[in-house]
Design a protein around this motif. Structure first.
Motif, PDB file in Angstrom:
ATOM      1  N   SER A 128      11.753 -27.514 -65.629  1.00  0.00           N
ATOM      2  CA  SER A 128      12.932 -27.287 -66.461  1.00  0.00           C
ATOM      3  C   SER A 128      13.177 -25.825 -66.805  1.00  0.00           C
ATOM      4  O   SER A 128      14.284 -25.477 -67.228  1.00  0.00           O
ATOM      5  CB  SER A 128      12.816 -28.100 -67.762  1.00  0.00           C
ATOM      6  OG  SER A 128      11.658 -27.726 -68.481  1.00  0.00           O
ATOM      7  N   LYS A 130      14.042 -22.208 -65.678  1.00  0.00           N
ATOM      8  CA  LYS A 130      14.793 -21.811 -64.480  1.00  0.00           C
ATOM      9  C   LYS A 130      13.962 -21.007 -63.488  1.00  0.00           C
ATOM     10  O   LYS A 130      14.039 -21.227 -62.274  1.00  0.00           O
ATOM     11  CB  LYS A 130      16.046 -21.037 -64.886  1.00  0.00           C
ATOM     12  CG  LYS A 130      17.026 -21.841 -65.743  1.00  0.00           C
ATOM     13  CD  LYS A 130      18.182 -20.976 -66.202  1.00  0.00           C
ATOM     14  CE  LYS A 130      19.109 -21.716 -67.165  1.00  0.00           C
ATOM     15  NZ  LYS A 130      18.494 -21.943 -68.496  1.00  0.00           N
ATOM     16  N   LYS A 187      21.279 -15.739 -65.949  1.00  0.00           N
ATOM     17  CA  LYS A 187      20.959 -16.821 -66.890  1.00  0.00           C
ATOM     18  C   LYS A 187      19.601 -16.559 -67.533  1.00  0.00           C
ATOM     19  O   LYS A 187      18.627 -16.317 -66.826  1.00  0.00           O
ATOM     20  CB  LYS A 187      20.897 -18.172 -66.159  1.00  0.00           C
ATOM     21  CG  LYS A 187      22.141 -18.557 -65.390  1.00  0.00           C
ATOM     22  CD  LYS A 187      21.906 -19.867 -64.640  1.00  0.00           C
ATOM     23  CE  LYS A 187      23.103 -20.281 -63.807  1.00  0.00           C
ATOM     24  NZ  LYS A 187      22.829 -21.541 -63.071  1.00  0.00           N
ATOM     25  N   ARG A 191      16.851 -20.455 -72.385  1.00  0.00           N
ATOM     26  CA  ARG A 191      17.919 -20.885 -73.292  1.00  0.00           C
ATOM     27  C   ARG A 191      18.784 -21.950 -72.631  1.00  0.00           C
ATOM     28  O   ARG A 191      18.708 -22.164 -71.421  1.00  0.00           O
ATOM     29  CB  ARG A 191      18.768 -19.688 -73.720  1.00  0.00           C
ATOM     30  CG  ARG A 191      18.020 -18.737 -74.650  1.00  0.00           C
ATOM     31  CD  ARG A 191      18.986 -17.816 -75.372  1.00  0.00           C
ATOM     32  NE  ARG A 191      19.044 -16.491 -74.754  1.00  0.00           N
ATOM     33  CZ  ARG A 191      19.877 -15.542 -75.139  1.00  0.00           C
ATOM     34  NH1 ARG A 191      20.740 -15.783 -76.127  1.00  0.00           N
ATOM     35  NH2 ARG A 191      19.876 -14.363 -74.544  1.00  0.00           N
ATOM     36  N   SER A 192      19.614 -22.601 -73.436  1.00  0.00           N
ATOM     37  CA  SER A 192      20.447 -23.696 -72.935  1.00  0.00           C
ATOM     38  C   SER A 192      21.842 -23.599 -73.541  1.00  0.00           C
ATOM     39  O   SER A 192      22.142 -22.683 -74.300  1.00  0.00           O
ATOM     40  CB  SER A 192      19.810 -25.049 -73.277  1.00  0.00           C
ATOM     41  OG  SER A 192      19.663 -25.181 -74.688  1.00  0.00           O
ATOM     42  N   GLN A 193      22.701 -24.551 -73.185  1.00  0.00           N
ATOM     43  CA  GLN A 193      24.058 -24.674 -73.710  1.00  0.00           C
ATOM     44  C   GLN A 193      24.911 -23.441 -73.411  1.00  0.00           C
ATOM     45  O   GLN A 193      25.816 -23.101 -74.159  1.00  0.00           O
ATOM     46  CB  GLN A 193      24.027 -24.945 -75.218  1.00  0.00           C
ATOM     47  CG  GLN A 193      23.345 -26.258 -75.574  1.00  0.00           C
ATOM     48  CD  GLN A 193      23.399 -26.559 -77.048  1.00  0.00           C
ATOM     49  OE1 GLN A 193      23.354 -25.653 -77.878  1.00  0.00           O
ATOM     50  NE2 GLN A 193      23.503 -27.831 -77.393  1.00  0.00           N
ATOM     51  N   ASN A 290      29.545 -26.142 -69.837  1.00  0.00           N
ATOM     52  CA  ASN A 290      28.796 -26.705 -70.963  1.00  0.00           C
ATOM     53  C   ASN A 290      29.739 -27.133 -72.080  1.00  0.00           C
ATOM     54  O   ASN A 290      30.631 -26.383 -72.481  1.00  0.00           O
ATOM     55  CB  ASN A 290      27.821 -25.669 -71.521  1.00  0.00           C
ATOM     56  CG  ASN A 290      26.965 -25.031 -70.446  1.00  0.00           C
ATOM     57  OD1 ASN A 290      27.464 -24.247 -69.645  1.00  0.00           O
ATOM     58  ND2 ASN A 290      25.696 -25.373 -70.425  1.00  0.00           N
ATOM     59  N   GLU A 374      20.276 -26.544 -62.458  1.00  0.00           N
ATOM     60  CA  GLU A 374      19.087 -26.538 -63.299  1.00  0.00           C
ATOM     61  C   GLU A 374      18.703 -27.965 -63.652  1.00  0.00           C
ATOM     62  O   GLU A 374      19.457 -28.913 -63.414  1.00  0.00           O
ATOM     63  CB  GLU A 374      19.295 -25.715 -64.567  1.00  0.00           C
ATOM     64  CG  GLU A 374      20.388 -26.218 -65.486  1.00  0.00           C
ATOM     65  CD  GLU A 374      20.518 -25.341 -66.724  1.00  0.00           C
ATOM     66  OE1 GLU A 374      19.645 -25.436 -67.604  1.00  0.00           O
ATOM     67  OE2 GLU A 374      21.500 -24.569 -66.805  1.00  0.00           O
ATOM     68  N   ASN A 376      17.064 -30.146 -66.984  1.00  0.00           N
ATOM     69  CA  ASN A 376      16.808 -30.088 -68.420  1.00  0.00           C
ATOM     70  C   ASN A 376      15.781 -31.133 -68.832  1.00  0.00           C
ATOM     71  O   ASN A 376      15.963 -32.324 -68.549  1.00  0.00           O
ATOM     72  CB  ASN A 376      18.105 -30.326 -69.200  1.00  0.00           C
ATOM     73  CG  ASN A 376      19.166 -29.285 -68.890  1.00  0.00           C
ATOM     74  OD1 ASN A 376      19.205 -28.220 -69.488  1.00  0.00           O
ATOM     75  ND2 ASN A 376      20.028 -29.582 -67.915  1.00  0.00           N
TER      76      ASN A 376
END
Length: 471
Positions: A128, A130, A187, A191-193, A290, A374, A376
């Motif tokens: 998960s 990257k 990226k 981090r996400s979102q 997103n 990616e 998650n």
């Protein structure tokens, strides 16, 4: 759920529901720390009835005690499951739905009895995170080329050219100069979102990631540059109504050794709110799909959202391109799921107490080629609409059916609710299509985007299991 209730959800025969606890480390039991992680909510919500004292050894507890670090669909599903009760703050638990921060702090100190289950593998980040995902895929591709040849290795060509920054900055620059004018996307690996993401076409835009320049020695000492990946941007995404979209697909892994993976029939396409163009690479509403990004747009409609159910997308693509082309596309996506899981199979710590519900993000280009963006380990389970709420509740209920704390399944099932078993230490074929290949890929037991008659299937499944137990 009616089907679950009809099947006696409390049948934990022969198992003593004991608690994971941290040996000789006060305040480290998994049942503590706010339920499932620092700052979590919902882990100790009031209302759970007091549980009876532990049963004598060898006798089952009357229910499954759970801890949950979230509100929303997750807590709703756990709380409404027949025979399940939310454990109190200091109480031992049998099942934990936590965030990954809890895992980092507590997992290595926890003692877990045989039946206990937790919703993450210890080093889930191998898939998960990257940069680790790309590292493992590159390694696995080289392994396949050595062992099975270039044709087999080419089945791993489903992720864009990617470099870890700043450690691979100079390798990236070499590639960058081969194709001047190409768009790249940066990226942050942790981090996400959509947070921290930006597009660029000039090296000066990423000077902070240059290992030996761009910053003074004093600046280097003061600040640690956040690790990013620089990835070639897919400049020809498939568009619907002029808008870019990607897919969120759910894959449940219950074991890595042997590998056992389930694919959910439902999922959704997430659309951008603005028509696609490469003329404005700074506009996140154009390039990032997103929901966390799109819902901040001025003209975002929370009732309509920016989502299609994956069944709608499959029907649309079939009408436009024919069933054969769409079958190939979805078979290629199956290949992505399996190859990516195989790439980490030898490095993930396969603990029998763990399972993982992954959220895969897939982009389709104009040639109907799917690309892995990616994976998650904590896909958002917050609902953005009533339809989204129902999808996620059904997904979570079926996940719990497969994790099977109640001990009802035989272990030979190929379908449970909306989940189809696609890998069980080897490919699982579709009925009636044994050995069939589509575009060089095995026809897996997958029905992504097909009709999901999960209620009828569960009713029939548990009726059959009940009859077998009675017999």
């Amino acid at each position: 759920m009616a089907t679950a209730a009809a099947c006696g959800a409390c049948a934990m025969a022969g198992r003593r529901a004991a608690a994971p606890r941290a040996p000789k480390k006060p305040k480290q039991r998994p049942a503590e720390r706010g339920g499932a992680g620092p700052g979590s909510t919902g882990g100790s919500a009031p209302g759970a009835a007091p549980l009876p004292p532990p049963a004598p050894s060898g006798r089952p507890r009357p229910c499954v005690r759970f801890k949950c670090g979230f509100t929303g669909p997750v807590l709703d599903v756990l709380s409404s499951r027949p025979g399940w009760q939310q454990a109190k703050d200091e109480e031992e638990w049998d099942f934990l739905w936590c965030d990954v921060s809890w895992l980092r702090e507590n997992f290595d100190h926890a003692y877990m009895e045989e039946h206990v289950r937790i919703c993450h593998f210890r080093n889930h980040y191998e898939l998960s995170r990257k940069n680790y995902l790309v590292k493992n895929l590159k390694r696995f591709r080289k392994q396949l080329e050595r062992e099975a040849g270039k044709l087999e290795a080419a089945k791993c060509d489903f992720f864009p050219k990617t470099f870890e920054m700043p450690s691979e900055y100079h390798l990236f620059v070499e590639e960058f100069h081969k194709k001047p004018g190409t768009t790249w996307i940066m990226k942050p690996v942790g981090r996400s979102q959509g947070k921290g993401i930006f597009l660029f076409r000039k090296l000066k835009d990423i000077i902070d990631w240059k290992k030996d320049g761009g910053r003074t020695e004093e600046q280097k000492d003061e600040t640690q540059i956040e690790t990013y990946v620089a990835q070639q941007y897919i400049e020809n995404p498939y568009l619907i109504g002029g808008r870019k979209f990607d897919l969120r697909v759910y894959v449940l892994v219950t074991s890595y050794i042997p590998l056992k993976a389930w694919l959910y029939r439902d999922g959704f396409a997430r659309f951008s709110n603005t028509r696609f163009t490469l003329n404005s690479i700074d506009d996140h509403y154009v390039h990032l799909t997103n929901v966390a990004v799109q819902k901040t747009a001025r003209d975002y409609d929370p009732e309509k959202g920016c989502k299609w159910m994956i069944q709608q997308l499959r029907q649309y693509l079939t009408a436009k391109h024919g069933a054969g082309s769409v079958e190939v596309l979805f078979a290629d996506m199956d290949n992505i799921f399996i190859k990516s899981l195989q790439s980490v199979q030898k490095v993930i710590i396969s603990d029998k107490h763990c399972f993982e519900l992954y959220g895969y993000d897939i982009l389709i280009d104009r040639n109907l080629k799917p690309w892995l963006l990616e994976v998650n380990a904590s896909p958002s389970l917050i609902a953005s609409s009533q339809e989204d709420y129902e999808l996620k509740c059904h997904l979570l209920k079926d996940t719990l059916h497969i994790v099977d704390m109640e001990g009802r399944l035989t272990g030979k099932e190929k379908r449970v609710g909306g989940f189809d078993l696609i890998w069980n230490d080897g490919p699982v074929s579709r009925e009636g299509n044994l050995g069939t290949l589509v575009n060089g890929n095995f026809m897996a037991n997958t029905h992504l985007g097909c009709y999901n008659d999960r209620k009828q299937q569960l009713k029939q499944l548990f009726r059959t299991l009940s009859a077998q137990q009675t017999a």
